[in-house]
Design a protein around this motif. Structure first.
Motif, mmCIF file in Angstrom:
data_model
loop_
_atom_site.group_PDB
_atom_site.id
_atom_site.type_symbol
_atom_site.label_atom_id
_atom_site.label_comp_id
_atom_site.label_asym_id
_atom_site.label_seq_id
_atom_site.Cartn_x
_atom_site.Cartn_y
_atom_site.Cartn_z
ATOM 1 N N GLY A 188 6.987 -3.988 -1.151
ATOM 2 C CA GLY A 188 7.324 -5.326 -1.615
ATOM 3 C C GLY A 188 7.015 -6.398 -0.592
ATOM 4 O O GLY A 188 6.828 -7.567 -0.929
ATOM 5 N N THR A 189 6.949 -6.016 0.674
ATOM 6 C CA THR A 189 6.591 -6.960 1.733
ATOM 7 C C THR A 189 5.146 -7.400 1.542
ATOM 8 O O THR A 189 4.250 -6.566 1.353
ATOM 9 N N ALA A 190 4.913 -8.702 1.593
ATOM 10 C CA ALA A 190 3.572 -9.249 1.351
ATOM 11 C C ALA A 190 2.868 -9.526 2.673
ATOM 12 O O ALA A 190 3.467 -10.030 3.624
ATOM 13 N N ALA A 191 1.583 -9.190 2.728
ATOM 14 C CA ALA A 191 0.746 -9.466 3.895
ATOM 15 C C ALA A 191 -0.343 -10.458 3.473
ATOM 16 O O ALA A 191 -1.187 -10.145 2.638
ATOM 17 N N ARG A 192 -0.295 -11.670 4.048
ATOM 18 C CA ARG A 192 -1.234 -12.731 3.667
ATOM 19 C C ARG A 192 -2.158 -13.039 4.836
ATOM 20 O O ARG A 192 -1.725 -13.223 5.962
ATOM 21 N N ARG A 193 -3.472 -13.076 4.524
ATOM 22 C CA ARG A 193 -4.437 -13.401 5.563
ATOM 23 C C ARG A 193 -4.373 -14.887 5.899
ATOM 24 O O ARG A 193 -4.352 -15.741 5.011
ATOM 25 N N ALA A 239 15.422 0.577 15.031
ATOM 26 C CA ALA A 239 14.993 -0.822 15.067
ATOM 27 C C ALA A 239 15.536 -1.593 16.273
ATOM 28 O O ALA A 239 14.787 -2.338 16.920
ATOM 29 N N PRO A 240 16.818 -1.460 16.642
ATOM 30 C CA PRO A 240 17.331 -2.266 17.752
ATOM 31 C C PRO A 240 16.690 -1.958 19.102
ATOM 32 O O PRO A 240 16.708 -2.797 20.003
ATOM 33 N N VAL A 241 16.148 -0.753 19.267
ATOM 34 C CA VAL A 241 15.553 -0.395 20.562
ATOM 35 C C VAL A 241 14.030 -0.435 20.524
ATOM 36 O O VAL A 241 13.375 -0.081 21.505
ATOM 37 N N ALA A 242 13.453 -0.867 19.411
ATOM 38 C CA ALA A 242 12.001 -0.893 19.264
ATOM 39 C C ALA A 242 11.412 -2.172 19.854
ATOM 40 O O ALA A 242 11.957 -3.260 19.673
ATOM 41 N N SER A 243 10.272 -2.015 20.546
ATOM 42 C CA SER A 243 9.533 -3.179 21.026
ATOM 43 C C SER A 243 8.504 -3.633 20.001
ATOM 44 O O SER A 243 8.043 -4.776 20.047
ATOM 45 N N HIS A 244 8.140 -2.731 19.063
ATOM 46 C CA HIS A 244 7.176 -3.036 18.015
ATOM 47 C C HIS A 244 7.594 -2.344 16.720
ATOM 48 O O HIS A 244 8.315 -1.341 16.746
ATOM 49 N N PHE A 245 7.117 -2.898 15.607
ATOM 50 C CA PHE A 245 7.330 -2.279 14.305
ATOM 51 C C PHE A 245 5.987 -1.912 13.686
ATOM 52 O O PHE A 245 5.028 -2.687 13.758
ATOM 53 N N LEU A 246 5.927 -0.720 13.089
ATOM 54 C CA LEU A 246 4.777 -0.307 12.287
ATOM 55 C C LEU A 246 5.150 -0.606 10.846
ATOM 56 O O LEU A 246 5.993 0.070 10.257
ATOM 57 N N VAL A 247 4.529 -1.644 10.276
ATOM 58 C CA VAL A 247 5.005 -2.235 9.023
ATOM 59 C C VAL A 247 3.987 -2.029 7.908
ATOM 60 O O VAL A 247 2.776 -2.250 8.100
ATOM 61 N N THR A 248 4.454 -1.626 6.738
ATOM 62 C CA THR A 248 3.616 -1.562 5.544
ATOM 63 C C THR A 248 3.751 -2.862 4.766
ATOM 64 O O THR A 248 4.859 -3.381 4.601
ATOM 65 N N GLY A 249 2.623 -3.386 4.310
ATOM 66 C CA GLY A 249 2.640 -4.628 3.550
ATOM 67 C C GLY A 249 1.567 -4.640 2.478
ATOM 68 O O GLY A 249 0.451 -4.140 2.699
ATOM 69 N N GLY A 250 1.897 -5.190 1.311
ATOM 70 C CA GLY A 250 0.936 -5.298 0.229
ATOM 71 C C GLY A 250 -0.027 -6.453 0.462
ATOM 72 O O GLY A 250 0.391 -7.560 0.796
ATOM 73 N N VAL A 251 -1.324 -6.208 0.320
ATOM 74 C CA VAL A 251 -2.340 -7.236 0.530
ATOM 75 C C VAL A 251 -2.794 -7.808 -0.806
ATOM 76 O O VAL A 251 -2.597 -7.211 -1.861
ATOM 77 N N GLU A 252 -3.413 -8.984 -0.747
ATOM 78 C CA GLU A 252 -3.775 -9.705 -1.976
ATOM 79 C C GLU A 252 -4.767 -8.934 -2.835
ATOM 80 O O GLU A 252 -4.716 -8.986 -4.055
ATOM 81 N N GLY A 307 -5.920 -2.223 2.781
ATOM 82 C CA GLY A 307 -5.568 -1.444 1.604
ATOM 83 C C GLY A 307 -5.539 0.058 1.836
ATOM 84 O O GLY A 307 -5.353 0.830 0.895
ATOM 85 N N GLU A 308 -5.681 0.496 3.105
ATOM 86 C CA GLU A 308 -5.729 1.928 3.413
ATOM 87 C C GLU A 308 -4.472 2.413 4.137
ATOM 88 O O GLU A 308 -4.470 3.486 4.736
ATOM 89 N N GLY A 309 -3.406 1.626 4.065
ATOM 90 C CA GLY A 309 -2.199 1.964 4.802
ATOM 91 C C GLY A 309 -1.631 3.320 4.449
ATOM 92 O O GLY A 309 -1.268 4.107 5.348
ATOM 93 N N ALA A 310 -1.534 3.619 3.153
ATOM 94 C CA ALA A 310 -0.960 4.898 2.739
ATOM 95 C C ALA A 310 -1.818 6.065 3.206
ATOM 96 O O ALA A 310 -1.300 7.084 3.675
ATOM 97 N N ALA A 311 -3.147 5.919 3.102
ATOM 98 C CA ALA A 311 -4.054 6.990 3.526
ATOM 99 C C ALA A 311 -3.991 7.209 5.029
ATOM 100 O O ALA A 311 -4.063 8.347 5.504
ATOM 101 N N VAL A 312 -3.842 6.120 5.798
ATOM 102 C CA VAL A 312 -3.763 6.228 7.255
ATOM 103 C C VAL A 312 -2.449 6.875 7.681
ATOM 104 O O VAL A 312 -2.413 7.718 8.585
ATOM 105 N N LEU A 313 -1.364 6.498 7.028
ATOM 106 C CA LEU A 313 -0.035 6.928 7.444
ATOM 107 C C LEU A 313 0.359 8.301 6.914
ATOM 108 O O LEU A 313 1.085 9.054 7.577
ATOM 109 N N SER A 314 -0.115 8.647 5.728
ATOM 110 C CA SER A 314 0.351 9.854 5.031
ATOM 111 C C SER A 314 0.245 11.143 5.843
ATOM 112 O O SER A 314 1.211 11.925 5.896
ATOM 113 N N PRO A 315 -0.895 11.436 6.505
ATOM 114 C CA PRO A 315 -0.962 12.702 7.256
ATOM 115 C C PRO A 315 0.075 12.785 8.370
ATOM 116 O O PRO A 315 0.598 13.874 8.655
ATOM 117 N N TRP A 316 0.402 11.651 8.972
ATOM 118 C CA TRP A 316 1.346 11.659 10.087
ATOM 119 C C TRP A 316 2.788 11.635 9.606
ATOM 120 O O TRP A 316 3.703 12.044 10.330
#
Length: 370
Positions: free
Chosen positions: A138-143, A160-173, A220-229
């Motif tokens: 549901g999170t939107a990613a806008r260029r 989350a409280p101890v993270a310096s970065h987030f790996l975030v999934t977002g829907g693209v246009e 648009g390849e987020g699921a394919a990149v993340l799925s194996p890991w």
């Protein structure tokens, strides 16, 4: 087939167990409402500096030592026994491997920070509407020129409280889900910290036009990149569950020997012996399934193996933890004993990376197309 560890792997197991026994105070980390971020980060940095644990698991093409699934299993079993709820799973097993597979100059800099213990990453994917469906966000990613800006809310972001970065999934246009790395201190990122039921730090993270550092993989390849890991992380968490099962049985067996009733130890009662024997049988089944999945080299069988081991080990963990609590009596569920804390950690593990029904559906789909 020989399941013995190599001398190097046995040394890793012994060294890590000794380090955790000296340096990890699980009860202190899980106590109180306030989350001691400095203590968490200091412990993680020591793991990276003194044991090289982060570099051990990063692939060689990412600058690491290239440890494999067996080494990950060894580490996570030790973490399970010691009830370590640090950023290892999200930072190394998930983010480290995903970033190393994506490659690029920006990625190498982040991987260097991960191996040094300066960078910790939390996966921000869960949402109230999409749950753990990797193909939906549901999170939107806008260029915006050369960068992407993210807007949306991620719930149940563990570590989350101890993270310096987030790996975030977002829907693209253009459709599909993309994967982004976002600094935790970026403008537009806010977080409501809290503790999960097992005491580990977690949070609800809101992105309001937050600028991503870079996209991981193609658009648009987020699921394919993340799925194996994700599958790799499921196996790692299953190894943690096996470590918890082993600890639960050890603690429960010792208690039955020590606790006396009607002038004899509880271990003398046949009914309780049978219940403990059932727990041991489930431990052996869980361990065997874990070995089967970890040693599976066939990519065509990978997904079905992961789902099968997730289903069986979750069931074994639930049963063994419930029996351990009951055999300890009312105090088994309290935080005064480790049994109660193992039980709560088990609840979180069983709720992670998809439900049993979802993994049954995936197993059926994989077997039908095999």
């Amino acid at each position: 087939m020989n399941f013995d560890l190599s001398p190097e792997q046995a040394m890793l197991a012994d060294t890590l167990s000794a380090f955790l026994e000296r340096n990890w105070d699980e009860a202190a980390h899980a106590a109180g409402e306030a989350i001691d971020i400095v203590r968490y980060r200091d412990f993680w940095r020591r793991l990276c500096e003194e044991l090289g644990l982060a570099a051990l698991m990063i692939p060689t093409h990412g600058g690491g030592l290239g440890g494999g699934a067996v080494e990950t299993m060894i580490v996570m079993q030790a973490f399970g026994k010691a009830l370590v709820h640090g950023p290892y799973l999200s930072t190394i097993v998930l983010a480290g491997n995903t970033l190393a597979a994506a490659g690029g100059d920006e990625v190498r800099s982040i991987l260097g920070g991960i191996m040094a213990g300066d960078v910790t990453v939390a996966l921000a994917h869960n949402e109230g509407s999409t749950r753990f469906d990797l193909a939906s966000a549901g999170t939107a990613a806008r260029r915006d020129g050369t960068v992407f800006k993210l807007s949306g809310t991620k719930s149940v972001v563990l570590q989350a409280p101890v993270a310096s970065h987030f790996l975030v999934t977002g829907g693209v246009e253009g459709g599909g889900v993309s994967l982004f790395l976002v600094p935790a201190d970026a403008s537009g990122v806010t977080m409501e910290p809290w503790r999960s039921v097992d005491g580990q730090p977690a949070g609800t993270v809101c992105f309001d036009g937050a600028t991503a550092l870079f996209m991981v993989g193609g658009e648009g390849e987020g699921a394919a990149v993340l799925s194996p890991w994700i599958d790799h992380a499921i196996l790692a968490q299953c190894a943690e569950a096996v470590g918890i099962i082993e600890a639960l049985i050890s603690h429960t067996a010792a208690y039955l020997v020590q606790r006396r009733q009607f002038g004899q130890p509880l271990s003398a009662f046949q009914a309780l012996q049978h219940r403990l024997a059932d727990m041991v049988v489930l431990r052996e089944q869980a361990r065997s399934m874990l070995y089967m999945a970890v040693l599976t080299d066939d990519p065509a069988r990978r997904k079905s193996s992961v789902s099968a081991v997730k289903i069986l080990i979750d069931r074994a963990l639930r049963h063994v933890s419930q029996q351990a609590v009951q055999l300890h009596g009312g105090m088994g569920i309290t935080d005064e004993l480790r049994i109660g804390r193992y039980f709560k950690r088990g609840l979180v593990i069983c709720a992670s990376f998809g439900s049993e029904d979802e993994h049954f559906r995936r197993y059926d789909a994989e077997m039908l197309t095999a």
